[in-house]
Design a protein around this motif. Sequence first.
Motif, PDB file in Angstrom:
ATOM      1  N   TRP A 100       0.830  -1.208   0.000  1.00 29.72           N
ATOM      2  CA  TRP A 100       0.000   0.000   0.000  1.00 29.72           C
ATOM      3  C   TRP A 100       0.867   1.261   0.000  1.00 29.72           C
ATOM      4  O   TRP A 100       0.605   2.210  -0.739  1.00 29.72           O
ATOM      5  N   THR A 111      -1.820   2.900  -9.735  1.00 28.68           N
ATOM      6  CA  THR A 111      -2.296   2.095  -8.614  1.00 28.68           C
ATOM      7  C   THR A 111      -3.663   1.494  -8.888  1.00 28.68           C
ATOM      8  O   THR A 111      -4.440   2.023  -9.687  1.00 28.68           O
ATOM      9  N   ASP A 136       0.709  -1.388  -6.710  1.00 31.53           N
ATOM     10  CA  ASP A 136       0.299  -2.102  -5.496  1.00 31.53           C
ATOM     11  C   ASP A 136      -0.092  -3.543  -5.812  1.00 31.53           C
ATOM     12  O   ASP A 136       0.303  -4.481  -5.109  1.00 31.53           O
TER      13      ASP A 136
END
Length: 395
Positions: A100, A111, A136
């Motif tokens: 994260w 992301t 991510d």
Amino acid sequence: MPCVVRKQDLSRHAAGPLGIALAALLMAMQSAHGATLETIAREAFLMDAATGAVLFEKNGDQPMPPASMSKMMTVHMLFERLKEGSISLDDTFSVSERAWRDGGAKSGGSTMFLSPGERVRVEDLIRGIVIQSGNDASIVVAEGLASSEETFAQAMTDRAHKLGLIHSTFRNATGLPDPEHMTTARDLALLAIETIQEFPEYYRYYAEKQFTYNGIRQGNRNPLLYRDTGVDGLKTGHTEASGYGLTASAKRGDRRLVLVVNGLPSMKVRSHESERLLEWGFREFENYKLYAAGDTVADADVWLGQERSVPLRIGKDLVVTLPRKARGEMKVAATFESPLPAPITKGDRLAKLVITAPGVDPIEVPLVAGTDVQRLGIFGRLGAALKYLLWGNTG
């Protein structure tokens, strides 16, 4: 027994159904020798997926930072695990704090907008990487398949080398800048073809144009998916060091071309230059079917054999990629020693097929014995020797 090298011209007889090409043998075919095409891309590589023929290259083996095109290898590792059955599309991986922090919304990069602690389905992670280019999601996959992203990156490198991508070194799963994280345009093209051919059931994700996760919809960053170009994959990339890059694959009819460009100055130029290079490849080149696996290409005389000749056959279907304007001047010739001494075992490599055309390197393909030919017994050999001494007949 006299033995001469015989060259048999087969140009007018080279024909047969289209099939799997002799890719490894045709990789050396470099039509770029006669090409006048130019590109502002720092690196460019265009090849035919079926034959392995290189239609154009510029710095194809120059090490370069691939940026998010690296994620093709991350996804490839995941596809392998899916195919072998050790994981499923419905399995879930946990989002770590690191994934994260370094790859999520907090990072400011591309992301999937994952949240720390949540569990995410593998299929969603595939779409998050392929469509949304999520850093991510890439880290989550790396940590889910290995003890750490660093360990996973080493596994990526090892697997790449086994696949023949010998100039590739991966230091992470995302393509984020690292001075040792490098590949080449050729390696990315080969990786694309490997993905397409080995994972047809999963390759389809690369053609999807959008994906919504956690209520956030994002479009695929591959600009050519939104045009009528036949493109159905694969991946864009951009960092300050790499410039704008794209690995693209397009299929029209039975032909598939794979293109890699990198080092371009903008998204607009990347889109235009990629489309232009693909159009050139489809327009200027064509695949020509020559022989099917098992076709008899020629017959060679046999010395002291129970059969007077042996068929010379091609082992695999043969398709070549040539400039359209060079097709009429293509030459196909079988070269072998004659007569060939018995005994001969079916499958023995006895000759070669040589294909030449203006502007391309010669292509050489082995020819093998189509049947066994036993050697004559002692009296048969004496008779054959006597016939040769009297009349010069080696049959």
